[in-house]
Design a protein around this motif. Structure first.
Motif, PDB file in Angstrom:
ATOM      1  N   THR A  95       0.986  -1.012  -0.065  1.00 33.43           N
ATOM      2  CA  THR A  95       0.028   0.043  -0.026  1.00 33.43           C
ATOM      3  C   THR A  95       0.955   1.190  -0.023  1.00 33.43           C
ATOM      4  O   THR A  95       1.689   1.372   0.814  1.00 33.43           O
ATOM      5  CB  THR A  95      -0.931   0.116   1.351  1.00 33.43           C
ATOM      6  N   SER A  96       0.511   2.438  -0.874  1.00 33.74           N
ATOM      7  CA  SER A  96       1.278   3.536  -0.701  1.00 33.74           C
ATOM      8  C   SER A  96       0.177   4.617  -0.477  1.00 33.74           C
ATOM      9  O   SER A  96      -0.993   4.536  -0.576  1.00 33.74           O
ATOM     10  CB  SER A  96       1.668   3.973  -2.152  1.00 33.74           C
ATOM     11  N   LEU A  97       0.634   5.531   0.203  1.00 34.83           N
ATOM     12  CA  LEU A  97      -0.248   6.548   0.645  1.00 34.83           C
ATOM     13  C   LEU A  97       0.349   8.015   0.413  1.00 34.83           C
ATOM     14  O   LEU A  97       1.600   8.397   0.253  1.00 34.83           O
ATOM     15  CB  LEU A  97      -0.082   6.716   2.338  1.00 34.83           C
ATOM     16  N   ASP A  98      -0.664   8.971   0.059  1.00 37.90           N
ATOM     17  CA  ASP A  98      -0.229  10.160  -0.365  1.00 37.90           C
ATOM     18  C   ASP A  98      -1.410  11.181   0.291  1.00 37.90           C
ATOM     19  O   ASP A  98      -2.704  10.839   0.193  1.00 37.90           O
ATOM     20  CB  ASP A  98      -0.373  10.322  -1.938  1.00 37.90           C
ATOM     21  N   VAL A  99      -0.602  12.211   0.923  1.00 38.66           N
ATOM     22  CA  VAL A  99      -1.675  13.147   1.778  1.00 38.66           C
ATOM     23  C   VAL A  99      -1.366  14.588   1.227  1.00 38.66           C
ATOM     24  O   VAL A  99      -0.243  14.902   0.967  1.00 38.66           O
ATOM     25  CB  VAL A  99      -1.142  13.233   3.159  1.00 38.66           C
ATOM     26  N   HIS A 100      -2.352  15.193   0.962  1.00 42.06           N
ATOM     27  CA  HIS A 100      -2.474  16.494   0.347  1.00 42.06           C
ATOM     28  C   HIS A 100      -3.110  17.344   1.437  1.00 42.06           C
ATOM     29  O   HIS A 100      -4.212  17.036   1.898  1.00 42.06           O
ATOM     30  CB  HIS A 100      -2.783  16.810  -0.839  1.00 42.06           C
ATOM     31  N   LEU A 101      -2.631  18.415   2.267  1.00 42.21           N
ATOM     32  CA  LEU A 101      -3.236  19.347   2.996  1.00 42.21           C
ATOM     33  C   LEU A 101      -2.877  20.602   2.884  1.00 42.21           C
ATOM     34  O   LEU A 101      -1.687  21.170   2.723  1.00 42.21           O
ATOM     35  CB  LEU A 101      -2.854  18.727   4.412  1.00 42.21           C
ATOM     36  N   SER A 102      -3.991  21.410   2.922  1.00 46.68           N
ATOM     37  CA  SER A 102      -3.727  23.011   3.047  1.00 46.68           C
ATOM     38  C   SER A 102      -4.505  23.557   3.971  1.00 46.68           C
ATOM     39  O   SER A 102      -5.643  23.193   3.957  1.00 46.68           O
ATOM     40  CB  SER A 102      -4.136  23.620   1.589  1.00 46.68           C
ATOM     41  N   VAL A 103      -4.080  24.373   4.879  1.00 45.88           N
ATOM     42  CA  VAL A 103      -4.749  25.228   5.862  1.00 45.88           C
ATOM     43  C   VAL A 103      -4.564  26.468   5.787  1.00 45.88           C
ATOM     44  O   VAL A 103      -3.360  27.107   5.567  1.00 45.88           O
ATOM     45  CB  VAL A 103      -4.262  24.775   7.317  1.00 45.88           C
ATOM     46  N   ALA A 104      -5.398  27.543   5.381  1.00 41.23           N
ATOM     47  CA  ALA A 104      -5.262  28.873   4.740  1.00 41.23           C
ATOM     48  C   ALA A 104      -6.195  29.891   5.690  1.00 41.23           C
ATOM     49  O   ALA A 104      -7.250  29.354   6.150  1.00 41.23           O
ATOM     50  CB  ALA A 104      -5.328  28.894   3.683  1.00 41.23           C
ATOM     51  N   GLU A 105      -5.899  31.068   5.781  1.00 40.70           N
ATOM     52  CA  GLU A 105      -6.761  32.117   6.671  1.00 40.70           C
ATOM     53  C   GLU A 105      -7.413  32.567   5.439  1.00 40.70           C
ATOM     54  O   GLU A 105      -7.028  32.971   4.143  1.00 40.70           O
ATOM     55  CB  GLU A 105      -5.733  33.058   7.148  1.00 40.70           C
ATOM     56  N   LYS A 106      -8.703  32.814   5.728  1.00 42.56           N
ATOM     57  CA  LYS A 106      -9.729  33.537   4.877  1.00 42.56           C
ATOM     58  C   LYS A 106     -10.261  34.817   5.101  1.00 42.56           C
ATOM     59  O   LYS A 106     -10.799  34.750   6.255  1.00 42.56           O
ATOM     60  CB  LYS A 106     -11.085  32.423   4.270  1.00 42.56           C
ATOM     61  N   LEU A 107      -9.796  35.669   4.471  1.00 43.96           N
ATOM     62  CA  LEU A 107     -10.295  37.195   4.515  1.00 43.96           C
ATOM     63  C   LEU A 107     -11.611  37.555   4.261  1.00 43.96           C
ATOM     64  O   LEU A 107     -12.150  36.911   3.324  1.00 43.96           O
ATOM     65  CB  LEU A 107      -9.082  38.070   4.174  1.00 43.96           C
ATOM     66  N   LEU A 108     -12.180  38.704   4.723  1.00 54.21           N
ATOM     67  CA  LEU A 108     -13.352  38.830   3.796  1.00 54.21           C
ATOM     68  C   LEU A 108     -13.329  39.458   2.492  1.00 54.21           C
ATOM     69  O   LEU A 108     -12.251  39.751   2.100  1.00 54.21           O
ATOM     70  CB  LEU A 108     -13.894  40.348   4.800  1.00 54.21           C
ATOM     71  N   GLY A 109     -14.263  38.891   1.909  1.00 56.36           N
ATOM     72  CA  GLY A 109     -14.290  39.011   0.408  1.00 56.36           C
ATOM     73  C   GLY A 109     -13.692  37.705  -0.120  1.00 56.36           C
ATOM     74  O   GLY A 109     -13.688  37.718  -1.419  1.00 56.36           O
ATOM     75  N   GLY A 110     -13.581  36.862   0.572  1.00 54.74           N
ATOM     76  CA  GLY A 110     -12.832  35.458  -0.254  1.00 54.74           C
ATOM     77  C   GLY A 110     -11.436  35.325  -0.324  1.00 54.74           C
ATOM     78  O   GLY A 110     -11.074  34.315  -0.724  1.00 54.74           O
ATOM     79  N   GLN A 111     -10.804  36.349   0.191  1.00 54.87           N
ATOM     80  CA  GLN A 111      -9.242  36.409  -0.341  1.00 54.87           C
ATOM     81  C   GLN A 111      -8.333  35.491   0.789  1.00 54.87           C
ATOM     82  O   GLN A 111      -9.000  35.105   1.765  1.00 54.87           O
ATOM     83  CB  GLN A 111      -8.644  37.743  -0.193  1.00 54.87           C
ATOM     84  N   GLN A 112      -7.561  34.854   0.343  1.00 54.93           N
ATOM     85  CA  GLN A 112      -6.549  34.026   1.105  1.00 54.93           C
ATOM     86  C   GLN A 112      -5.354  34.686   1.525  1.00 54.93           C
ATOM     87  O   GLN A 112      -4.623  35.534   0.769  1.00 54.93           O
ATOM     88  CB  GLN A 112      -6.312  32.603   0.485  1.00 54.93           C
ATOM     89  N   GLN A 113      -4.974  34.268   2.701  1.00 52.12           N
ATOM     90  CA  GLN A 113      -3.687  35.218   3.216  1.00 52.12           C
ATOM     91  C   GLN A 113      -2.806  34.067   3.791  1.00 52.12           C
ATOM     92  O   GLN A 113      -3.076  33.236   4.577  1.00 52.12           O
ATOM     93  CB  GLN A 113      -4.314  36.227   4.379  1.00 52.12           C
TER      94      GLN A 113
END
Length: 292
Positions: free
Chosen positions: A256-274
């Protein structure tokens, strides 16, 4: 802080799977300091058989693998509103009495190494919170953060013997030491908004101690801080095994092989990421048939 999470776990089996079950603890809790605004989970090659809250109030999904599957993909997405709490998550609640968090487990059972570490901490034990801060510093000094030296089965004693480990190992040593002094301790698995990037290799782990008058207080030894609004609590337990995001068994499938993708981001007003700037530590915390 409004945080968005995208977390994909992909298993690839060498041969078709004849049967398999997985227990998923991937949905964060709405609790003190955080509110889950929305959360979805999509499965490929598997289906949900049951959902429930376990003894630690962790939201848990029991899924079965489709017979003949050679690929299983679990994709979670959602947003969580967090607030600054200086690590304090409040008084105890749930089905588990506090004394359960005093009992040693296979991963946290104290031996001579842990006892020697506790004895070396020069701090007033009557000042529980002050002593815990001193203990967290001592654990960080005793265990160098170095990925690849341990796995999910490494015990606190083994970590102190080698002097190397990652966030999970720091937490287990800290938990083991605290329980020697009759302080209820628990493991926390979750997400951390890294200050220098959104993309990560896996989730994060830290520890919480129960302090009279305050309740549960978090300690992230790897980053030398108490958890703040960048942290999302997903699951808790007496050790990593009770809070692991993915555990399971399967028959057939071969390697078995395992691949993980994770993104944790801050969302500002208006939908922008910072993105912000700073440092963080993480360990791949996925287990299953052939633990990663």
């Amino acid at each position: 802080m409004l945080l968005t999470v995208s977390h994909t776990t992909r298993y690839v089996f060498e041969d078709p799977v004849s049967h398999g079950l997985q227990r998923l603890r991937l949905k964060p809790k709405s609790t003190h300091g955080q509110e889950v605004l929305d959360w979805t989970m999509e499965l490929t090659g598997a289906k949900v058989e049951a959902e429930y809250d376990d003894q630690h109030n962790n939201h848990t999904a029991l899924v079965s693998l489709e017979p003949g599957a050679q690929e299983v993909i679990v994709t979670c997405k959602g947003s969580v509103q967090t607030s600054i709490s200086d690590g304090v998550t409040g008084m105890h609640s749930g089905h588990m009495p506090l004394w359960c968090f005093l009992r040693p487990t296979g991963l946290t059972r104290a031996g001579n190494k842990v006892r020697q570490l506790v004895a070396s901490v020069e701090a007033d034990r009557e000042d529980t919170l002050g002593f815990l801060h001193a203990l967290s510093y001592a654990v960080g000094e005793a265990v160098e953060y170095l990925p690849g030296e341990t796995d999910t089965a490494t015990t606190a004693e083994q970590v102190l013997t080698t002097g190397k480990g990652v966030c999970q190992d720091h937490a287990h040593v800290f938990i083991s030491a605290g329980r020697l002094l009759d302080i209820p301790m628990r493991y926390v698995g979750g997400y951390l908004k890294m200050d220098d990037r959104d993309e990560q290799e896996a989730g994060h782990g830290w520890a919480e101690a129960y302090v009279q008058g305050l309740g549960w207080v978090g300690f992230d030894i790897s980053n030398k801080v108490c958890p703040d609004e960048r942290y999302i609590r997903v699951a808790t337990g007496c050790d990593y095994g009770e809070a692991a995001p993915v555990t399971g068994i399967s028959h057939g499938g071969g390697a078995t092989s395992l691949d993980v993708h994770l993104s944790v981001a801050e969302k500002l007003l208006g939908g922008q990421q910072q993105q912000q700037s700073g440092d963080g530590s993480q360990q791949q915390q996925q287990t299953g048939s052939g633990s990663a």
